[in-house]
Design a protein around this motif. Structure first.
Motif, PDB file in Angstrom:
ATOM      1  N   LEU A  17      49.407  23.165  -0.406  1.00  0.00           N
ATOM      2  CA  LEU A  17      49.615  22.601   1.003  1.00  0.00           C
ATOM      3  C   LEU A  17      48.960  23.690   2.110  1.00  0.00           C
ATOM      4  O   LEU A  17      49.682  24.771   1.863  1.00  0.00           O
ATOM      5  CB  LEU A  17      50.737  21.862   1.389  1.00  0.00           C
ATOM      6  CG  LEU A  17      50.583  21.027   2.474  1.00  0.00           C
ATOM      7  CD1 LEU A  17      49.888  19.805   2.282  1.00  0.00           C
ATOM      8  CD2 LEU A  17      52.199  20.732   2.960  1.00  0.00           C
ATOM      9  N   LEU A  18      48.117  23.406   2.761  1.00  0.00           N
ATOM     10  CA  LEU A  18      47.594  24.050   3.903  1.00  0.00           C
ATOM     11  C   LEU A  18      47.991  23.485   5.318  1.00  0.00           C
ATOM     12  O   LEU A  18      47.618  22.196   5.265  1.00  0.00           O
ATOM     13  CB  LEU A  18      46.375  24.540   3.809  1.00  0.00           C
ATOM     14  CG  LEU A  18      45.493  25.759   4.607  1.00  0.00           C
ATOM     15  CD1 LEU A  18      44.332  26.301   3.879  1.00  0.00           C
ATOM     16  CD2 LEU A  18      45.306  25.279   5.905  1.00  0.00           C
ATOM     17  N   ILE A  19      48.856  24.188   6.020  1.00  0.00           N
ATOM     18  CA  ILE A  19      49.137  23.406   7.222  1.00  0.00           C
ATOM     19  C   ILE A  19      48.496  24.482   8.472  1.00  0.00           C
ATOM     20  O   ILE A  19      48.717  25.334   8.556  1.00  0.00           O
ATOM     21  CB  ILE A  19      50.466  23.340   7.357  1.00  0.00           C
ATOM     22  CG1 ILE A  19      51.048  22.186   6.525  1.00  0.00           C
ATOM     23  CG2 ILE A  19      50.924  22.930   8.839  1.00  0.00           C
ATOM     24  CD1 ILE A  19      52.465  21.669   6.463  1.00  0.00           C
ATOM     25  N   ILE A  53      39.362  18.600  11.049  1.00  0.00           N
ATOM     26  CA  ILE A  53      39.402  18.834   9.706  1.00  0.00           C
ATOM     27  C   ILE A  53      38.207  19.644   9.266  1.00  0.00           C
ATOM     28  O   ILE A  53      38.281  20.524   8.411  1.00  0.00           O
ATOM     29  CB  ILE A  53      39.421  17.551   8.975  1.00  0.00           C
ATOM     30  CG1 ILE A  53      40.365  16.526   9.322  1.00  0.00           C
ATOM     31  CG2 ILE A  53      39.153  17.518   7.310  1.00  0.00           C
ATOM     32  CD1 ILE A  53      41.932  16.914   8.802  1.00  0.00           C
ATOM     33  N   CYS A  54      37.035  19.467   9.741  1.00  0.00           N
ATOM     34  CA  CYS A  54      35.748  20.358   9.231  1.00  0.00           C
ATOM     35  C   CYS A  54      36.112  21.499   9.708  1.00  0.00           C
ATOM     36  O   CYS A  54      35.782  22.696   9.045  1.00  0.00           O
ATOM     37  CB  CYS A  54      34.663  19.805  10.064  1.00  0.00           C
ATOM     38  SG  CYS A  54      34.090  18.135   9.147  1.00  0.00           S
ATOM     39  N   LYS A  58      35.998  24.779   7.453  1.00  0.00           N
ATOM     40  CA  LYS A  58      35.090  26.153   7.710  1.00  0.00           C
ATOM     41  C   LYS A  58      35.972  27.448   7.911  1.00  0.00           C
ATOM     42  O   LYS A  58      35.777  28.256   7.244  1.00  0.00           O
ATOM     43  CB  LYS A  58      34.519  25.744   8.865  1.00  0.00           C
ATOM     44  CG  LYS A  58      33.322  26.644   9.245  1.00  0.00           C
ATOM     45  CD  LYS A  58      32.295  26.144  10.292  1.00  0.00           C
ATOM     46  CE  LYS A  58      31.264  27.124  10.715  1.00  0.00           C
ATOM     47  NZ  LYS A  58      30.688  26.672  12.075  1.00  0.00           N
ATOM     48  N   LYS A  59      37.039  27.388   8.643  1.00  0.00           N
ATOM     49  CA  LYS A  59      38.084  28.754   8.969  1.00  0.00           C
ATOM     50  C   LYS A  59      38.388  29.125   7.559  1.00  0.00           C
ATOM     51  O   LYS A  59      38.341  30.291   7.618  1.00  0.00           O
ATOM     52  CB  LYS A  59      39.173  28.177   9.763  1.00  0.00           C
ATOM     53  CG  LYS A  59      40.043  29.199  10.262  1.00  0.00           C
ATOM     54  CD  LYS A  59      41.143  28.870  11.078  1.00  0.00           C
ATOM     55  CE  LYS A  59      42.117  30.057  11.207  1.00  0.00           C
ATOM     56  NZ  LYS A  59      43.437  29.576  11.973  1.00  0.00           N
ATOM     57  N   HIS A  60      38.928  28.386   6.648  1.00  0.00           N
ATOM     58  CA  HIS A  60      39.752  29.041   5.601  1.00  0.00           C
ATOM     59  C   HIS A  60      38.452  29.057   4.093  1.00  0.00           C
ATOM     60  O   HIS A  60      39.003  29.193   3.189  1.00  0.00           O
ATOM     61  CB  HIS A  60      40.752  27.977   5.258  1.00  0.00           C
ATOM     62  CG  HIS A  60      41.690  27.982   6.169  1.00  0.00           C
ATOM     63  ND1 HIS A  60      42.890  29.073   6.391  1.00  0.00           N
ATOM     64  CD2 HIS A  60      42.067  27.370   7.265  1.00  0.00           C
ATOM     65  CE1 HIS A  60      43.693  29.009   7.207  1.00  0.00           C
ATOM     66  NE2 HIS A  60      43.230  27.861   7.936  1.00  0.00           N
ATOM     67  N   ASN A  98      27.185  21.668   6.370  1.00  0.00           N
ATOM     68  CA  ASN A  98      27.247  21.803   5.010  1.00  0.00           C
ATOM     69  C   ASN A  98      28.670  21.392   4.565  1.00  0.00           C
ATOM     70  O   ASN A  98      28.649  21.263   3.251  1.00  0.00           O
ATOM     71  CB  ASN A  98      27.183  23.535   4.710  1.00  0.00           C
ATOM     72  CG  ASN A  98      26.087  24.114   5.152  1.00  0.00           C
ATOM     73  OD1 ASN A  98      24.763  23.522   4.799  1.00  0.00           O
ATOM     74  ND2 ASN A  98      25.978  25.207   5.812  1.00  0.00           N
ATOM     75  N   ILE A  99      29.413  20.737   5.582  1.00  0.00           N
ATOM     76  CA  ILE A  99      30.536  20.142   5.211  1.00  0.00           C
ATOM     77  C   ILE A  99      30.635  18.615   5.059  1.00  0.00           C
ATOM     78  O   ILE A  99      31.122  18.028   3.920  1.00  0.00           O
ATOM     79  CB  ILE A  99      31.726  20.507   6.075  1.00  0.00           C
ATOM     80  CG1 ILE A  99      31.890  22.260   6.053  1.00  0.00           C
ATOM     81  CG2 ILE A  99      32.910  19.932   5.757  1.00  0.00           C
ATOM     82  CD1 ILE A  99      32.824  22.848   6.933  1.00  0.00           C
TER      83      ILE A  99
END
Ligand SMILES: [Zn+2]
Length: 276
Positions: A17-19, A53-54, A58-60, A98-99
């Motif tokens: 899980l990534l919050i 969400i995108c 992208k950030k991670h 790209n996402i």
């Protein structure tokens, strides 16, 4: 502001899980997922959720594809709706080429809308059954790990009779399944990050993330060519609608009312977010 609803994720047992905390609101994603779906209608809530969400992906630098699920509805009374949702999709696709991958569309017969035939099977209307069922089918058919939906909460002082009462629930009465549930049979998570979020926070995000051009692409109005005066003047009947033509918002429907309320609250909301 979202302390109570953010805490609900504590009950989630998921090691990947990534919050991400977005201006107070926790949004959760599983970093091991490969493909997810998002319900995108053309309105401001689902466009913002797709953007967020995108942005997290992208950030991670997550290896997750986003696929859009859109329901084509009310073509006889709001023939512009399909065109409008496509503009929002195109805009988001330009921002995250790209996402964002596929756009799956499904059709809802106007005859089965809640407002036309009411609840017809076990308290649910035809459109509610189709949306719930197609989201599950899409998860299976397109091998999605999760489907995100941007249903948000009614303004807390809303007393309009025509509001959707299933959007009234407060986080204090909520459980994890309101924002995250897992369908074992289909191996898919159904995620509702905005369940306890009101429109003033949503509209404020467009200002804070500097994406007002995306906001101005969205349309919330559910005014139609049979009821609302301003719209009837512009589009007297179905055959008068030409794709891409300008259609005014009705300024009468619940969704126009909510959007106007949110816009009037934006300054206060941004202050509130900045002051924590
Ligand atoms: Zn309207």
């Amino acid at each position: 502001m979202f302390n109570v609803s953010n805490k609900l994720y504590d009950n989630l047992n998921n090691q990947n899980l990534l919050i991400e905390n977005i201006n107070g609101l926790d949004i959760a994603i599983d970093s091991s997922w490969k493909r997810i779906g998002i319900n995108l209608s053309g309105g401001a809530d689902s466009a913002l959720l797709t953007f967020l969400i995108c942005s997290i992906i992208k950030k991670h630098n997550l290896n997750i594809d986003v696929n859009i699920i859109t329901y084509q509805r009310c073509w006889t009374t709001r023939p512009w709706q399909g065109w409008w949702s496509l503009q929002v999709f195109n805009k988001l696709k330009t921002m995250f080429p790209n996402i964002i991958k596929e756009r799956y569309t499904n059709y809802i017969p106007p005859e089965l809308e809640y407002g036309v035939s009411g609840p017809i099977i076990n308290g649910r209307s035809g459109d509610q059954i189709i949306v719930g069922s197609f989201n599950k089918f899409a998860a299976w058919q397109y091998k999605l790990d999760a489907v995100y939906n941007a249903t948000s909460k009614n303004p807390s002082d809303d007393t309009r009779e025509d509001r959707m009462s299933n959007r009234d629930k407060d986080a204090e009465n909520g459980t994890l399944s309101d924002i995250w549930s897992y369908n074992k049979e289909l191996n898919v998570a159904l995620v509702h990050p905005f369940r306890f979020v009101q429109k003033d926070w949503i509209v404020a995000q467009y200002h804070m993330h500097d994406i007002l051009d995306l906001y101005n692409t969205t349309r919330s109005c559910e005014g139609d060519i049979k009821i609302n005066k301003k719209i009837i003047e512009a589009v007297p009947q179905l055959s008068d609608y030409k794709e891409g033509m300008e259609v005014p918002v009705c300024e009468e429907c619940w969704w126009c009312h909510e959007r106007k309320w949110a816009e009037s609250q934006v300054k206060t909301m941004i202050e509130k977010i900045k002051n924590g």
